[in-house]
Design a protein around this motif. Structure first.
Motif, mmCIF file in Angstrom:
data_model
loop_
_atom_site.group_PDB
_atom_site.id
_atom_site.type_symbol
_atom_site.label_atom_id
_atom_site.label_comp_id
_atom_site.label_asym_id
_atom_site.label_seq_id
_atom_site.Cartn_x
_atom_site.Cartn_y
_atom_site.Cartn_z
ATOM 1 N N MET A 1 17.499 13.240 -6.176
ATOM 2 C CA MET A 1 17.125 12.556 -5.010
ATOM 3 C C MET A 1 17.389 11.045 -5.023
ATOM 4 N N THR A 2 18.089 10.510 -4.143
ATOM 5 C CA THR A 2 18.380 8.990 -3.874
ATOM 6 C C THR A 2 17.378 8.629 -2.893
ATOM 7 N N PHE A 3 16.680 7.491 -3.351
ATOM 8 C CA PHE A 3 15.657 6.797 -2.395
ATOM 9 C C PHE A 3 16.505 5.605 -1.631
ATOM 10 N N THR A 4 16.054 5.330 -0.293
ATOM 11 C CA THR A 4 16.695 4.545 0.347
ATOM 12 C C THR A 4 16.470 3.023 0.147
ATOM 13 N N TRP A 5 15.335 2.679 -0.461
ATOM 14 C CA TRP A 5 15.124 1.381 -0.611
ATOM 15 C C TRP A 5 15.932 0.745 -1.692
ATOM 16 N N LYS A 6 16.108 -0.666 -1.432
ATOM 17 C CA LYS A 6 16.859 -1.485 -2.247
ATOM 18 C C LYS A 6 16.142 -1.926 -3.513
ATOM 19 N N THR A 7 14.838 -2.393 -3.290
ATOM 20 C CA THR A 7 13.981 -2.482 -4.273
ATOM 21 C C THR A 7 12.522 -1.627 -4.181
ATOM 22 N N PRO A 8 12.465 -0.956 -5.253
ATOM 23 C CA PRO A 8 10.977 0.042 -5.036
ATOM 24 C C PRO A 8 9.734 -0.720 -4.503
ATOM 25 N N PRO A 9 8.938 -0.179 -3.737
ATOM 26 C CA PRO A 9 7.696 -0.845 -3.384
ATOM 27 C C PRO A 9 7.114 -1.427 -4.310
ATOM 28 N N TRP A 10 6.692 -0.854 -5.449
ATOM 29 C CA TRP A 10 6.032 -1.429 -6.451
ATOM 30 C C TRP A 10 6.542 -2.538 -7.310
ATOM 31 N N GLN A 11 7.833 -2.983 -7.094
ATOM 32 C CA GLN A 11 8.409 -4.155 -7.493
ATOM 33 C C GLN A 11 8.619 -5.161 -6.788
ATOM 34 N N ARG A 12 8.244 -4.987 -5.479
ATOM 35 C CA ARG A 12 8.306 -6.092 -4.278
ATOM 36 C C ARG A 12 7.278 -7.289 -4.512
ATOM 37 N N ASN A 13 7.566 -8.340 -4.363
ATOM 38 C CA ASN A 13 6.496 -9.477 -4.280
ATOM 39 C C ASN A 13 6.583 -9.680 -2.629
ATOM 40 N N GLU A 14 5.826 -9.043 -2.138
ATOM 41 C CA GLU A 14 5.452 -9.041 -0.728
ATOM 42 C C GLU A 14 3.918 -8.932 -0.526
ATOM 43 N N ASP A 15 3.544 -9.033 0.793
ATOM 44 C CA ASP A 15 2.110 -8.740 1.084
ATOM 45 C C ASP A 15 1.941 -7.312 1.489
ATOM 46 N N CYS A 16 1.047 -6.891 1.427
ATOM 47 C CA CYS A 16 0.671 -5.587 1.633
ATOM 48 C C CYS A 16 0.495 -5.152 3.361
ATOM 49 N N THR A 17 1.232 -4.008 3.724
ATOM 50 C CA THR A 17 1.384 -3.696 5.144
ATOM 51 C C THR A 17 0.773 -2.379 5.346
ATOM 52 N N HIS A 18 0.189 -1.509 4.310
ATOM 53 C CA HIS A 18 -0.550 -0.308 4.624
ATOM 54 C C HIS A 18 -1.778 -0.155 4.050
ATOM 55 N N MET A 19 -2.667 0.752 4.514
ATOM 56 C CA MET A 19 -4.080 1.123 3.787
ATOM 57 C C MET A 19 -3.771 2.229 3.040
ATOM 58 N N ALA A 20 -4.167 2.699 2.007
ATOM 59 C CA ALA A 20 -4.174 4.173 1.369
ATOM 60 C C ALA A 20 -5.549 4.491 0.980
ATOM 61 N N VAL A 21 -5.959 5.713 1.313
ATOM 62 C CA VAL A 21 -7.145 6.266 1.084
ATOM 63 C C VAL A 21 -6.855 7.452 0.326
ATOM 64 N N LEU A 22 -7.545 7.437 -0.805
ATOM 65 C CA LEU A 22 -7.494 8.804 -1.711
ATOM 66 C C LEU A 22 -8.683 9.543 -1.419
ATOM 67 N N VAL A 23 -8.358 10.829 -0.986
ATOM 68 C CA VAL A 23 -9.798 11.616 -0.693
ATOM 69 C C VAL A 23 -9.825 12.608 -1.624
ATOM 70 N N ALA A 24 -11.006 12.661 -2.042
ATOM 71 C CA ALA A 24 -11.202 13.611 -3.313
ATOM 72 C C ALA A 24 -12.570 14.585 -3.042
ATOM 73 N N ASP A 25 -12.650 15.536 -3.675
ATOM 74 C CA ASP A 25 -13.615 16.416 -3.725
ATOM 75 C C ASP A 25 -14.480 15.995 -5.075
ATOM 76 N N VAL A 26 -15.595 15.489 -4.648
ATOM 77 C CA VAL A 26 -16.358 15.388 -5.896
ATOM 78 C C VAL A 26 -17.469 16.288 -6.252
ATOM 79 N N GLY A 27 -17.288 17.677 -5.609
ATOM 80 C CA GLY A 27 -18.071 18.602 -5.878
ATOM 81 C C GLY A 27 -19.373 18.627 -4.756
ATOM 82 N N ARG A 28 -20.064 20.021 -4.712
ATOM 83 C CA ARG A 28 -21.033 20.535 -3.859
ATOM 84 C C ARG A 28 -20.822 19.991 -2.561
ATOM 85 N N GLY A 29 -19.629 20.169 -2.201
ATOM 86 C CA GLY A 29 -19.141 19.764 -0.755
ATOM 87 C C GLY A 29 -19.180 18.381 -0.421
#
Length: 131
Positions: A1-29
C-alpha cells in the motif's frame, strides 16, 4: 500500500489538528477514555500520528489492554478532551455502538481496534517498524 502523504504525520513539525480518544474496556462494564491531540490532514492521518508519534510509542497504543476503538475528532476543543461526549454500548450482534453527542458526521471518525492494528501493520510494511 502506498500512502498519499508527502511527509508522514508523525514526522511533521506542525500544530495538532485533531483529537484522538482511545476507548478501552477496563473491566466490570467500565469504559475508559484517554485523549490526546494529533496531527494530520484527515482522520486516517491523525490515527497514523497517534500510532507512530510520541504518544503512540511506535504502535504501542494498539496494544493497550482492552482497546475497543479510537475516535478521531477534527479540531481541538479542550473541554471535549477533558470529558469526551462519547457513549459506548454493545449491539445485539456483539459489535459496539459508539455515539458522539453534538458531533457533525463529517467531524468524527471511529476506528475499531482491528482498524488501528491494520493501519499500523500497513505503516510498518511501508516505513519499517522503527519509522
Amino acid at each position: 500500500m502506498t500512502f498519499t502523504w508527502k511527509t508522514p504525520p508523525w514526522q511533521r513539525n506542525e500544530d495538532c489538528t485533531h483529537m484522538a480518544v482511545l476507548v478501552a474496556d477496563v473491566g466490570r462494564g467500565q469504559i475508559s477514555f484517554n485523549t490526546q491531540s494529533v496531527r494530520g490532514d484527515d482522520a486516517t492521518e491523525a490515527l497514523a500520528d497517534l500510532l507512530m508519534g510520541p504518544g503512540g510509542a511506535n504502535g504501542a497504543a494498539v496494544l493497550l489492554p482492552g482497546l475497543l476503538a479510537v475516535v478521531i475528532r477534527r479540531g481541538i476543543d479542550v473541554m471535549w478532551m477533558a470529558q469526551p461526549p462519547i457513549e459506548v454500548s454493545a449491539a445485539a450482534d456483539g459489535e459496539l455502538n459508539i455515539a458522539v453527542a453534538g458531533a457533525q458526521p463529517d467531524e468524527v471518525t471511529a476506528f475499531s481496534a482491528a482498524d488501528a492494528q491494520s493501519l499500523l501493520t500497513r505503516i510498518h510494511a511501508q516505513y519499517g517498524a522503527g519509522a
